[in-house]
Write an enzyme that holds these catalytic residues in place. Structure first.
Site, PDB file in Angstrom:
ATOM      1  N   HIS A 126      47.433  37.844  32.629  1.00 37.21           N
ATOM      2  CA  HIS A 126      46.487  37.598  32.561  1.00 37.21           C
ATOM      3  C   HIS A 126      44.468  38.888  32.797  1.00 37.21           C
ATOM      4  CE1 HIS A 126      47.951  35.139  36.078  1.00 37.21           C
ATOM      5  NE2 HIS A 126      48.044  36.167  37.075  1.00 37.21           N
ATOM      6  N   HIS A 174      41.286  47.794  34.811  1.00 36.04           N
ATOM      7  CA  HIS A 174      41.262  46.770  33.072  1.00 36.04           C
ATOM      8  C   HIS A 174      39.852  46.176  33.227  1.00 36.04           C
ATOM      9  CE1 HIS A 174      40.487  44.887  38.078  1.00 36.04           C
ATOM     10  NE2 HIS A 174      39.760  43.692  36.748  1.00 36.04           N
ATOM     11  N   HIS A 222      38.184  41.922  31.781  1.00 33.57           N
ATOM     12  CA  HIS A 222      37.376  40.700  31.185  1.00 33.57           C
ATOM     13  C   HIS A 222      36.902  40.360  29.151  1.00 33.57           C
ATOM     14  CE1 HIS A 222      39.402  40.099  34.873  1.00 33.57           C
ATOM     15  NE2 HIS A 222      38.591  41.275  35.323  1.00 33.57           N
ATOM     16  N   HIS A 261      36.281  47.179  34.377  1.00 36.89           N
ATOM     17  CA  HIS A 261      36.230  47.228  35.951  1.00 36.89           C
ATOM     18  C   HIS A 261      37.120  48.570  35.801  1.00 36.89           C
ATOM     19  CE1 HIS A 261      35.535  43.024  36.646  1.00 36.89           C
ATOM     20  NE2 HIS A 261      34.245  43.494  36.527  1.00 36.89           N
ATOM     21  N   THR A 283      37.582  39.697  42.118  1.00 29.84           N
ATOM     22  CA  THR A 283      37.860  38.117  40.670  1.00 29.84           C
ATOM     23  C   THR A 283      38.879  37.846  40.928  1.00 29.84           C
ATOM     24  OG1 THR A 283      37.889  40.193  39.080  1.00 29.84           O
ATOM     25  CG2 THR A 283      35.387  39.600  40.263  1.00 29.84           C
ATOM     26  N   THR A 284      40.372  37.961  41.114  1.00 26.29           N
ATOM     27  CA  THR A 284      41.608  37.591  40.804  1.00 26.29           C
ATOM     28  C   THR A 284      41.984  37.221  42.175  1.00 26.29           C
ATOM     29  OG1 THR A 284      42.181  39.511  40.285  1.00 26.29           O
ATOM     30  CG2 THR A 284      41.855  38.496  38.365  1.00 26.29           C
TER      31      THR A 284
END
Length: 322
Positions: A95, A133, A135, A158, A241-242
């Site tokens: 992810h 992590h 995105h 993040h 957000t996951t």
């Protein structure tokens, strides 16, 4: 004879179907719920995690004209200039790419060492760093999860923190004051983001989902955000957000983007997820703001006199909701 063949073929097909179902169920039980980022997949998140249909979800679009300007303390980043504990682990979980930060040993704690932590702003306590992590998108005009002033940047980082009063992140996610996430944006530039170099150069070690590797280097959190005006930020209450989309997060977003070169972002785009191919566009759709307030820090002085703030306006009395 033909009836026997048909009966045998039918039995074989039934056995094969049963095997496929058992195999799929076993994989799901071992790996847990695997979520995807396509529009149809995101709509299914709430079937497995009820919080994903909550009323204080993230990410959101931040409109500066609608944000409430407040005189509040800056975010104190304690220990951000210290090198992170060694060894750091880089993980492609299918992810995102994350950097897992090891906990300090009893011996290190005994020597007075501590994990970087943050406080200030409207944070309800002290929050210790847990992980980092990213995105990113397949194209340069998308990738970040939050949209600021109608701009969706190329990538968003993040830095996840846990409220120190909870023993671990899992426990913290059960409380509305459990987690703080600081979001930083990357904008495509000719120059490399120097702070990102230590991570981007090791992405080839985790090309596919479930790959992980030990980094032979360490770095400081401050090196990742070099050049950012950390006195200027937006803050609001939201969620992960996951999945499981826990509504436990105080978000702090820094609008000044960090540089990322075409070579660096291409390294992220070369990663793979086993099920969906290229690991790109791993950002969630924007969520409704609802009755939440977004606060914007006013002023550019990091060390703010708290008593002076209180005499002007008591920022602590401003609620997250209206």
């Amino acid at each position: 004879m033909l009836k026997c063949v048909n009966r045998y073929t039918g039995s074989l097909q039934q056995l094969l179907l049963i095997f496929i179902i058992i195999n799929f169920t076993t994989k799901q039980a071992i790996s847990g719920y695997r979520f995807g980022y396509s529009e149809s997949n995101q709509k299914r998140w709430a079937r497995h995690h009820g919080y994903c249909a909550g009323k204080t979800q993230s990410p959101i679009a931040v409109n500066p004209a609608r944000a409430i300007s407040l005189h509040m303390p800056a975010v104190d980043m304690i220990g951000y200039h210290n090198l992170l504990p060694y060894p750091l682990k880089i993980i492609n979980n299918g992810h995102t790419v994350s950097i897992a930060i090891p906990k300090l040993s009893e011996e290190q704690l005994g020597k007075g060492e501590f994990m970087p932590y943050t406080s200030g702003a409207k944070l309800p306590g002290e929050f210790e760093v847990e992980s980092i992590h990213f995105h990113w998108g397949d194209k340069n005009n998308r990738g970040a999860e939050h949209v600021v002033n109608d701009i969706r940047y190329t990538m968003e980082m993040h830095i996840v923190h846990r409220n120190r009063k909870y023993s671990n992140l899992t426990e913290a996610l059960g409380y509305t004051d459990g987690v703080a996430v600081m979001g930083f944006f990357y904008n495509l530039d000719e120059d490399e983001g120097l702070g990102l170099t230590a991570i981007s150069r090791h992405l080839h070690l985790v090309p596919e989902a479930h790959n992980e590797a030990i980094l032979n280097v360490t770095f400081s959190l401050s090196s990742l955000i070099s050049g950012v005006d950390v006195d200027k930020f937006y803050t609001y209450k939201g969620s992960l957000t996951t999945p499981p989309c826990s509504e436990a997060v105080t978000w702090i977003l820094y609008p000044d983007p960090i540089s990322i070169s075409a070579k660096q972002i291409s390294r992220f785009r070369q990663l793979y997820d086993v099920e969906e191919g290229a690991l790109v566009d791993n950002f969630r759709q924007l969520q409704p703001l609802g009755n939440r307030r977004i606060f914007m820090r006013v002023g550019h002085t990091h060390h703010t006199n708290i008593q002076a703030l209180i005499s002007e306006v008591d920022y602590r009395k401003w609620d997250w909701f209206h």
